[in-house]
Scaffold this active site. Structure first.
Site, PDB file in Angstrom:
ATOM      1  N   LYS A  10      51.543  39.435  16.695  1.00  0.00           N
ATOM      2  CA  LYS A  10      52.310  39.958  16.371  1.00  0.00           C
ATOM      3  C   LYS A  10      53.522  39.165  14.793  1.00  0.00           C
ATOM      4  CE  LYS A  10      53.957  43.110  18.191  1.00  0.00           C
ATOM      5  NZ  LYS A  10      53.164  42.924  20.195  1.00  0.00           N
ATOM      6  N   SER A 334      64.637  48.917  17.320  1.00  0.00           N
ATOM      7  CA  SER A 334      64.297  47.493  18.197  1.00  0.00           C
ATOM      8  C   SER A 334      62.554  47.898  18.054  1.00  0.00           C
ATOM      9  CB  SER A 334      65.050  47.139  19.095  1.00  0.00           C
ATOM     10  OG  SER A 334      64.559  48.404  20.149  1.00  0.00           O
ATOM     11  N   TYR A 335      62.080  47.114  18.446  1.00  0.00           N
ATOM     12  CA  TYR A 335      60.649  47.272  18.008  1.00  0.00           C
ATOM     13  C   TYR A 335      59.905  48.969  18.835  1.00  0.00           C
ATOM     14  CZ  TYR A 335      54.973  46.166  18.439  1.00  0.00           C
ATOM     15  OH  TYR A 335      54.319  46.461  17.602  1.00  0.00           O
ATOM     16  N   PRO A 336      59.568  49.373  17.950  1.00  0.00           N
ATOM     17  CA  PRO A 336      59.015  51.031  18.742  1.00  0.00           C
ATOM     18  C   PRO A 336      58.524  51.123  19.434  1.00  0.00           C
ATOM     19  CG  PRO A 336      58.567  50.889  16.576  1.00  0.00           C
ATOM     20  CD  PRO A 336      59.049  49.005  16.583  1.00  0.00           C
ATOM     21  N   ARG A 337      57.597  50.323  19.590  1.00  0.00           N
ATOM     22  CA  ARG A 337      55.984  50.347  20.647  1.00  0.00           C
ATOM     23  C   ARG A 337      56.549  49.299  21.895  1.00  0.00           C
ATOM     24  NH1 ARG A 337      52.765  50.830  16.126  1.00  0.00           N
ATOM     25  NH2 ARG A 337      52.571  48.434  16.254  1.00  0.00           N
TER      26      ARG A 337
END
Length: 847
Positions: A10, A334-337
């Site tokens: 990504k 921060s990146y939630p996944r």
DNA sequence: GCAAGGTC
């Protein structure tokens, strides 16, 4: 200098990796692709100076589907979906990822794959390799061209270590994903199409346009129905409790807990009570105090975030993740996944904490924590994907909308809590003896609130009273009695409990769990009630009970894990891809055929709950075959049903269907109807028979009179067509008289509509045409309402060329597609399409 | 029109 293309999963990761690998020297170039940036720098690779280009994909490049001809639900028997070919299609064609990758790989000598280190990532590696195969220098499948970076955390140390330790992409893991895709596609589509067609054709009040089946969504529904069944079959049981209350010297009454808790036989309970009644005092046999702790949470991952959002904030997981993504893009979190619940060793805990020390809400807690020194966070689980979800910059309540703030507030408090101490309390238990029976009294008092200071909703309640009593002391019994109670049924499953069950059984992933829950809601299998409890609908219940009657495995959560076991054989190289696929497909093909043969068993359940098509709906318009009224079935998808002919006619969806002036189709005698998606939406008259059975070769299924090439009918495109469409290549703008007095021209292919001559009493399309090729149009107003110049009531002219019409004609796009789409008059800019020539079109038809 | 999995 040679070049190396690097690809991440990504864009955000490409940027992070480029910064680390280039030590911040990477330059971000304007890329040919709007979704994926390219970061470039010069560095060393294999002891030579190399130009690095770091870019990304957006998840999967390709997705699996059937070739077009197998997607015709009317002509393809679903069982063929178990053996027909499949093909890979571009996952998101508008992003043009394969073309982008191929272009970026031109003149590159190396490909370094930085996709996520899981099976899906391994599969995307091969999608990338396939996309650059023809443009990269050399053979992309050669170990001297393509390399795989294996990393477990997005940290300087880990990423640089991965770069000097490159491996090869793992084809077995990638193939196991190919197999999963193919199985899911074949099984899901075959069952979905069969069920949908079978039940939709039989019941009128089925509120579902699609009755889907899937190896994840169906077990998810199964959990909800299971709980429903537990509630329905629950039989309350009576039980009895011996309740004793003692009175201290100061006169305080203490209710005691019976050591036996409860007794299911009244006679036995009475016997115990009688034994107690013989005594007037209880004797203290033990006093013990124990420090207990409510543990601070582990670092936050996606599944826990979704659970808390649902249970504590009343937000569905789908909604919560949308908000989390927004917060991430804005740089707040921060990146939630992520599946990880452990901070990496070099995570800057203090730095992240300091960002929060000026907050009006929790700044005081943070400053105290910084002064006292943080507590080492709990170990947690490192899934090797992304760091836990943490706040990245401070926010004020006024910076964010309500839900965003509530989620940010939670994430931040959770982060602070993971660095705080456990909440500790002292639990004191006094043991009493009355005759032969033992009772206890427990009181808890707070020692240290720890993390509950910031996660205030978990705060310890009031300190409980602890009597000042000594061992062997006797205390008088104030009251003793038998209390009759009843066991109570469980409640409906909460969304948060469902997430836990899905996680436990491996149904879906952190990213897909909200999708599956959303699916079963949107398909009308369950509804979300107060407290985000999931209640299955009648449809959901009969489906699950139906599977249980025919083949219970179809709804069991173990089915998914059984398939995954098979797939694991592929990924660890123990079994051949083709063999596993053939074997598993065959099992499900047989299951499918057995299901079809026994669908009667499920239908029996439907019969009880739904009404057959013939007895649903209300009288609407006349059938052209039997002249009787057909019924309008309102439940989605809206249909017309003629019970006399036992025929069902589909209708245009998402709009209103009305009888159109009791006019009839000259071809089949069916009453004409008009469909409209509102005054600003598309609309057209149509014949329900022609809509389903197009009368002419050049007319497709699903179109109205404005696409009909009947040579003389007054509703056909030959009579009402005005010009070729101003936007799309094949459409014709036709007058829709059924929209009067909000007159409009609408394209019979695309969304273009032209509103014109509002409030005119009559608008007609003339035989004559303008120089520009468009047909002339006549308009009539009431004398006192005319909008024509010089008070004229009537006028004939070209809607595109006649100056007097210009203010009365407005081009728009139907529905809410694009707000404020430049209203332009007439035939638009660019290259005007050749005007519609009626005679030419007629000729084309008759040839 | 269908699945589940990535991600936006």
């Amino acid at each position: 200098m040679r070049s190396a293309l690097m690809v991440a999963e990504k864009p955000s990761l490409a940027a992070a990796l480029a910064t680390i690998l280039s030590d911040g020297r990477a330059i971000t170039n304007k890329s040919s692709n709007s979704s994926c940036a390219v970061h470039e720098w010069t560095g060393t690779f294999k002891s030579e100076s190399v130009r690095f280009k770091m870019s990304s994909v957006c998840g999967h490049v390709m997705s699996l589907d059937f070739p077009g001809k197998f997607n015709n639900w009317d002509r393809v028997d679903p069982v063929t979906l178990f053996e027909c070919p499949t093909e890979k299609k571009e996952a998101v064609p508008r992003m043009r990822i394969p073309a982008f990758l191929s272009q970026e790989a031109r003149n590159c000598d190396f490909l370094i794959l930085w996709l996520d280190c899981d099976k899906e990532g391994e599969n995307i590696c091969f999608e990338v390799m396939s996309a650059v195969e023809s443009s990269i220098n050399g053979d992309v499948y050669s170990p001297s061209v393509t390399f795989r970076a294996k990393f477990s955390a997005i940290t300087d140390k880990d990423i640089k270590a991965a770069m000097v330790n490159l491996g090869r992409p793992n084809e077995n893991e990638a193939r196991s994903v190919d197999a999963r895709q193919e199985l899911d596609l074949r099984i899901g589509c075959a069952f979905t199409r069969f069920q949908t067609k079978f039940f939709q054709g039989r019941y009128g009040d089925l509120d579902a346009s699609l009755i889907s089946y899937g190896p994840c969504q169906t077990p998810t529904l199964g959990f909800c129905v299971q709980r429903h069944d537990d509630i329905q079959t629950f039989k309350p049981e009576l039980y009895w409790v011996v309740g004793v209350t003692v009175r201290t010297l100061e006169g305080r009454e203490l209710p005691l807990d019976w050591k036996r808790v409860r007794c299911f036989e009244k006679d036995v309970a009475n016997m115990f009570l009688a034994g107690i009644k013989e005594h007037t005092e209880a004797v203290i046999t033990d006093i013990s105090s124990k420090e207990k702790a409510k543990p601070r949470p582990s670092a936050l991952n996606t599944v826990e975030l979704m659970r808390v959002a649902s249970a504590g904030l009343g937000m569905g997981p789908h909604h919560a993740m949308q908000i989390a993504e927004k917060l991430y893009i804005q740089g707040y979190i921060s990146y939630p996944r992520t599946e990880t619940t452990s901070y990496s060793e070099n995570f800057d805990l203090i730095g992240s904490l300091k960002l929060q020390q000026n907050s009006a809400k929790w700044g005081a807690d943070v400053r105290q924590l910084l002064a006292d020194g943080i507590n080492k966070p709990k170990k947690g689980h490192d899934a090797g994907d992304h760091p836990p979800i943490t706040p990245m910059k401070p926010a004020l309540e006024s910076d964010l909308d309500n839900d965003s703030w509530r989620l940010y507030d939670y994430i931040t408090r959770h982060f602070i809590a993971t660095l705080s101490k456990d909440c500790t309390y002292l639990s004191t238990t006094l043991t009493f003896k009355v005759g032969m029976e033992i009772f206890t009294y427990t009181g808890n008092t707070l020692l240290d609130p720890g993390y509950t200071g910031v996660m205030h909703w978990q705060a310890f309640g009031k300190n409980e009273y602890i009597p000042d009593l000594k061992l062997d002391e006797a205390i008088s019994i104030h009251d003793s009695r038998l209390v009759e109670c009843q066991t109570s049924p469980p409640d409906y499953l909460t969304e948060s409990e469902l997430i836990t069950l899905m996680e436990k059984h491996g149904i879906g992933t952190d990213a897909s769990i909200p999708v599956h829950i959303n699916n079963i809601c949107q398909r009308n299998y369950v509804t979300v009630g107060g407290g985000r409890k999931l209640t299955p609908t009648t449809l959901g219940i009969v489906l699950v009970h139906g599977y249980q009657k025919i083949d219970p495995e179809l709804v069991l959560p173990t089915m998914r894990s059984a398939v995954e076991e098979q797939l694991n054989l592929i990924s660890c190289g123990e079994a051949d891809f083709k063999a596993v696929l053939r074997h598993t497909t065959e099992i499900f093909r047989r299951k499918f055929q057995y299901f079809v043969l026994n669908i009667e068993a499920m239908d029996q359940l439907f019969e009880v709950s739904f009404s057959p098509l013939s007895s649903s709906g209300k009288a609407h318009s006349r059938c052209g075959k039997c002249r009787r009224y057909m019924k309008y079935i309102q439940a989605k998808p809206a249909r017309l049903h003629c019970s006399h002919c036992d025929e069902t006619y589909s209708l245009p969806q998402n709009g209103t269907v009305r009888i159109y002036k009791e006019l009839k189709c000259p071809l089949d005698d069916f009453e004409l109807l008009s469909w409209s998606a509102g005054t600003k939406g598309r609309s057209f008259p149509f014949c329900p028979y022609c809509f389903n059975h197009p009368p002419f070769r050049d007319m497709k299924k699903g179109f109205g009179c404005n696409s009909c090439t009947h040579p003389t009918c007054g509703h056909s495109v030959n009579s009402l067509g005005v010009s070729s469409c101003v936007e799309c290549p094949t459409g014709v703008l036709a007058l829709d008289p059924s929209a009067a007095p909000k007159w409009k021209l609408g394209c019979n292919r695309c969304d273009v509509i032209i509103q014109l001559f509002e409030e005119a009493t009559k608008v007609t399309v003339e035989e004559a045409s303008c120089e520009c090729g468009a047909q002339m149009v006549s308009v009539e107003y009431k004398q006192d309402r005319t909008k024509l110049p010089k008070g004229q009531a009537e006028m004939t002219g070209c809607v595109f060329c006649e100056p007097a019409f210009s203010s009365l004609v407005e081009k728009q796009r139907a529905v809410a597609a694009r707000v404020g789409g430049a209203p332009s008059r007439g035939r638009g800019g660019g290259s005007p399409k050749p005007p519609k020539d009626k005679m030419a079109q007629l000729a084309a038809y008759f040839v």
